[in-house]
Structures are given as structure tokens and as C-alpha cells.
Design a protein around this motif. Structure first.
Motif, mmCIF file in Angstrom:
data_model
loop_
_atom_site.group_PDB
_atom_site.id
_atom_site.type_symbol
_atom_site.label_atom_id
_atom_site.label_comp_id
_atom_site.label_asym_id
_atom_site.label_seq_id
_atom_site.Cartn_x
_atom_site.Cartn_y
_atom_site.Cartn_z
ATOM 1 N N PHE A 291 140.956 63.136 -60.821
ATOM 2 C CA PHE A 291 139.580 63.064 -60.312
ATOM 3 C C PHE A 291 139.443 61.834 -59.406
ATOM 4 O O PHE A 291 140.077 60.807 -59.654
ATOM 5 C CB PHE A 291 138.580 62.955 -61.468
ATOM 6 C CG PHE A 291 138.316 64.256 -62.161
ATOM 7 C CD1 PHE A 291 137.227 65.041 -61.817
ATOM 8 C CD2 PHE A 291 139.159 64.703 -63.178
ATOM 9 C CE1 PHE A 291 136.986 66.238 -62.460
ATOM 10 C CE2 PHE A 291 138.923 65.910 -63.823
ATOM 11 C CZ PHE A 291 137.836 66.679 -63.458
ATOM 12 N N ILE A 292 138.625 61.960 -58.370
ATOM 13 C CA ILE A 292 138.386 60.826 -57.483
ATOM 14 C C ILE A 292 136.891 60.514 -57.416
ATOM 15 O O ILE A 292 136.044 61.395 -57.590
ATOM 16 C CB ILE A 292 138.935 61.072 -56.058
ATOM 17 C CG1 ILE A 292 138.504 62.455 -55.525
ATOM 18 C CG2 ILE A 292 140.462 60.970 -56.039
ATOM 19 C CD1 ILE A 292 138.945 62.714 -54.094
ATOM 20 N N THR A 293 136.591 59.222 -57.211
ATOM 21 C CA THR A 293 135.181 58.803 -57.123
ATOM 22 C C THR A 293 134.765 58.767 -55.655
ATOM 23 O O THR A 293 135.549 58.400 -54.784
ATOM 24 C CB THR A 293 134.978 57.381 -57.699
ATOM 25 O OG1 THR A 293 135.939 56.502 -57.107
ATOM 26 C CG2 THR A 293 135.159 57.378 -59.199
ATOM 27 N N ASP A 294 133.535 59.157 -55.419
ATOM 28 C CA ASP A 294 132.889 59.034 -54.107
ATOM 29 C C ASP A 294 133.783 59.445 -52.929
ATOM 30 O O ASP A 294 133.938 58.679 -51.968
ATOM 31 C CB ASP A 294 132.430 57.579 -53.890
ATOM 32 C CG ASP A 294 131.557 57.061 -55.038
ATOM 33 O OD1 ASP A 294 131.039 57.901 -55.790
ATOM 34 O OD2 ASP A 294 131.419 55.842 -55.163
ATOM 35 N N PRO A 295 134.369 60.663 -52.943
ATOM 36 C CA PRO A 295 135.215 61.062 -51.807
ATOM 37 C C PRO A 295 134.398 61.105 -50.519
ATOM 38 O O PRO A 295 133.304 61.667 -50.508
ATOM 39 C CB PRO A 295 135.707 62.459 -52.192
ATOM 40 C CG PRO A 295 134.703 62.958 -53.184
ATOM 41 C CD PRO A 295 134.183 61.759 -53.910
ATOM 42 N N ASP A 296 134.920 60.502 -49.447
ATOM 43 C CA ASP A 296 134.207 60.422 -48.156
ATOM 44 C C ASP A 296 132.786 59.875 -48.312
ATOM 45 O O ASP A 296 131.880 60.264 -47.577
ATOM 46 C CB ASP A 296 134.148 61.811 -47.482
ATOM 47 C CG ASP A 296 135.532 62.384 -47.242
ATOM 48 O OD1 ASP A 296 136.418 61.631 -46.794
ATOM 49 O OD2 ASP A 296 135.741 63.584 -47.539
ATOM 50 N N GLY A 297 132.608 58.994 -49.289
ATOM 51 C CA GLY A 297 131.294 58.368 -49.469
ATOM 52 C C GLY A 297 130.262 59.242 -50.170
ATOM 53 O O GLY A 297 129.095 58.862 -50.279
ATOM 54 N N VAL A 298 130.662 60.413 -50.657
ATOM 55 C CA VAL A 298 129.732 61.278 -51.390
ATOM 56 C C VAL A 298 129.377 60.603 -52.722
ATOM 57 O O VAL A 298 130.267 60.194 -53.472
ATOM 58 C CB VAL A 298 130.346 62.672 -51.658
ATOM 59 C CG1 VAL A 298 129.476 63.474 -52.607
ATOM 60 C CG2 VAL A 298 130.542 63.428 -50.347
ATOM 61 N N LYS A 299 128.080 60.440 -52.978
ATOM 62 C CA LYS A 299 127.638 59.729 -54.169
ATOM 63 C C LYS A 299 127.012 60.676 -55.190
ATOM 64 O O LYS A 299 126.189 61.525 -54.843
ATOM 65 C CB LYS A 299 126.564 58.686 -53.796
ATOM 66 C CG LYS A 299 127.020 57.607 -52.827
ATOM 67 C CD LYS A 299 128.019 56.641 -53.448
ATOM 68 C CE LYS A 299 127.376 55.635 -54.377
ATOM 69 N NZ LYS A 299 128.395 54.748 -54.989
#
Lengths: 182, 182
Positions: free
Chosen positions: A167-175
Motif C-alpha cells: 500500500f502507498i500513501t498519498d499517491p500523486d498527492g491524493v489525500k
């Protein structure tokens, strides 16, 4: 069954890809799937994974109590489970008695997205890879259902746990954002 | 109807709480609700809000095209809408023709949580408060259904838009996380 057992004995590890391939199948939603592994002390432990949405609500409440969650009305818990796309439970079996030791569920549009909620492993069974296995099986099940985007909201202390699962956090700045009633 | 009209005329603003109170009702899921407001140039515009999950998929595709979204198979879009808890559409009416100008949907366990997806307003109608109104109505509908936690994943350029609506990022360090197939 013998072959299955050998895989475990060989890997000493419940998180092997061989195993994962055996576990999920088309009827997974209705089946209880067996996981056997060696505890640290060398004891053989039976742990079952089930995608069946029938969950004993009192057992689930006890499990959630064990990790200190705020109690929720069982009636609302039942509705939430009934309206989840995937429900996964982990059981520990000892002397022919079953204990619920893990749980997670996912809501979904059943097409593009799923969101995983209420991931819990009993403290006595944490740190042994069971949470990892539970999550891996849910991901596999959702992928089997052709879901491409799996999301969740992680408390700070489990962000790294989920990162290890891919899992990744905030991909491309998506919050991730929340709205609560005032 | 006259009273309704007066509210608009008085406020010159579609985002009044008076109006919001009038819009949502118990049968909202099946009703098309009328919104009238004054455009910048003083033109009277009819915009309808519908919670009906019947959506013309080609109109929706055209709307998503207008904001540059990657096209998705209509069959999968239909399944996603059918398995959403709330579907909201905004229509603009001119010369007795209806145009889909806004859309959003929410998945939910119908008990605790909902997650809003696919929020879109046609570029020609952006910056007039319609997105705000659409979101406010979805929140109101979800609150009516006793959902307490409303979540979404916001692209960087719309984080502030959602903040103005009361959404918060990373409360207590909770992080939105994503898993995609490799």
C-alpha cells in the motif's frame, strides 16, 4: 492435505506465495480454509480463514474489545457486515473449540474500488504474520473479483505494516479526507 | 413553489441552509428535486438534483470526457453504480432538454462509513457553487441514513474545495492508502 502440510513445514512461514495460490478459489466466499503453521515454540497451530459473512457478533465484539476499540451497537455491526463485499475471519482451533482471532472487511462498488475497514488481530496472535496473511488473502480475493483500486485508512502506527504489503500513501498527492458530524 | 423561488431570489445563492433543508427528504432516492438560481448574467437557470441510480451511461461518459477522465468500460460503470449506496446527478434544463452536468456516488456499508467517488461537474458549470451543493446534498443524504464517517480521496487541486465543506485530511495521523496491481 499432506502436500499442503509439507509446504508449511518447508517454509516455516505462512506468507508463502505457494500457499496463497492454494488458498483462494472461486468458492472462497463459502469455504473455511485451513492454515497450519509452526509457532515460535514449535507448537503446531491450526488457523482457519473464512470469507463467510456469517460472523458471531459477540465473538467479534470480544475481539474488538481485546484491542481496545470503542464498542459499537451490534445491530449496526451486523448491517455493516451484511453490506460489506468481503468479510474475512481468522479462527484459532484448540481442543475442537474455535476462537475468532482476526477480522477484516471491505466495502466495494464490486467493480472498480474497494475500501478495507476494521482490520483486527487479537494481541496474543500479533507479530506472527497473521495480519499480513489476512490482508494478502483479502487483496487476492478482491483481485479475483477484478477490483483494481484497494484503499484503506491507516492509523499512524500501522502505516508501515500496510506499506510492507504494497500500500502507498498519498499517491500523486491524493489525500484521504474525512467528514464527521460536528 | 413560489416560496421556494423566493428563497433563491433572496439569497442569490444556491448554498443556503434554508434551501438544503427543503431539498432532502425521506423519498429523496426516488425524486428529482428542483434547484433554481440566478446565473452571473442574471439568467434564470433550472438545475435538477436526483438521487435516482438510473443514470444514462453515455451521458455520464460524455460528462467524464469533459473533465478529461480516462474512459472506463460502461459495463463496469453500470455495475459500480448499481452497487453504490448513493448516486447523485445534476441536470441542467434548457428548452425542455436535460443535460447531465454533475455526478457523484458513494459506496457504503450502509451503517458506519461511506466513501464518495467520481465527483464531477462539467467545466462550463464549475465555479458557481454547484459542486458544493452536490456534495452538501450527498452529505445530508448520508447523514439521514445515519452514516457517521464520510470519506473520500481528493486530488491535490480539490483538497481545499473539500476542506471548505468540512472535510479534514489525515485526522490524528490517519493516512489514506492505496493498493494497485503491479
Amino acid at each position: 492435505m499432506m502436500a499442503f502440510w509439507k509446504i508449511f513445514f518447508k517454509h516455516h512461514n505462512i506468507f508463502s506465495s505457494n500457499l496463497n495460490n492454494q488458498l483462494v478459489n472461486q468458492d472462497a466466499a463459502d469455504k473455511i480454509l485451513l492454515v497450519k503453521y509452526l509457532e515460535g515454540r514449535g507448537t503446531i497451530v491450526n488457523v482457519y480463514l473464512s470469507f463467510n459473512s456469517y460472523v458471531n457478533l459477540h465473538d467479534l465484539e470480544k475481539l474488538c474489545d481485546s484491542v481496545g476499540w470503542v464498542r459499537r451497537p451490534l445491530k449496526k455491526v451486523k448491517i455493516a457486515i451484511d453490506n460489506s463485499f468481503v468479510t474475512a475471519s481468522l479462527f484459532y482451533e484448540q481442543n475442537k473449540k474455535k476462537f475468532l482471532i482476526g477480522f477484516a472487511r471491505a466495502t466495494s462498488d464490486t467493480s472498480f474500488n474497494a475500501t478495507i475497514w476494521d482490520v483486527v488481530i487479537h494481541p496474543d496472535f500479533q507479530g506472527q504474520g497473521l495480519g499480513k496473511m489476512l490482508m494478502a488473502q483479502i487483496i487476492k480475493q478482491l483481485r479475483y473479483e477484478d477490483i483494481n483500486t484497494i484503499t484503506l485508512f491507516a492509523d499512524p502506527q500501522v502505516v508501515n505494516f500496510y506499506k510492507h504489503l504494497g500500500f502507498i500513501t498519498d499517491p500523486d498527492g491524493v489525500k484521504g479526507m474525512f467528514w464527521y458530524p460536528l
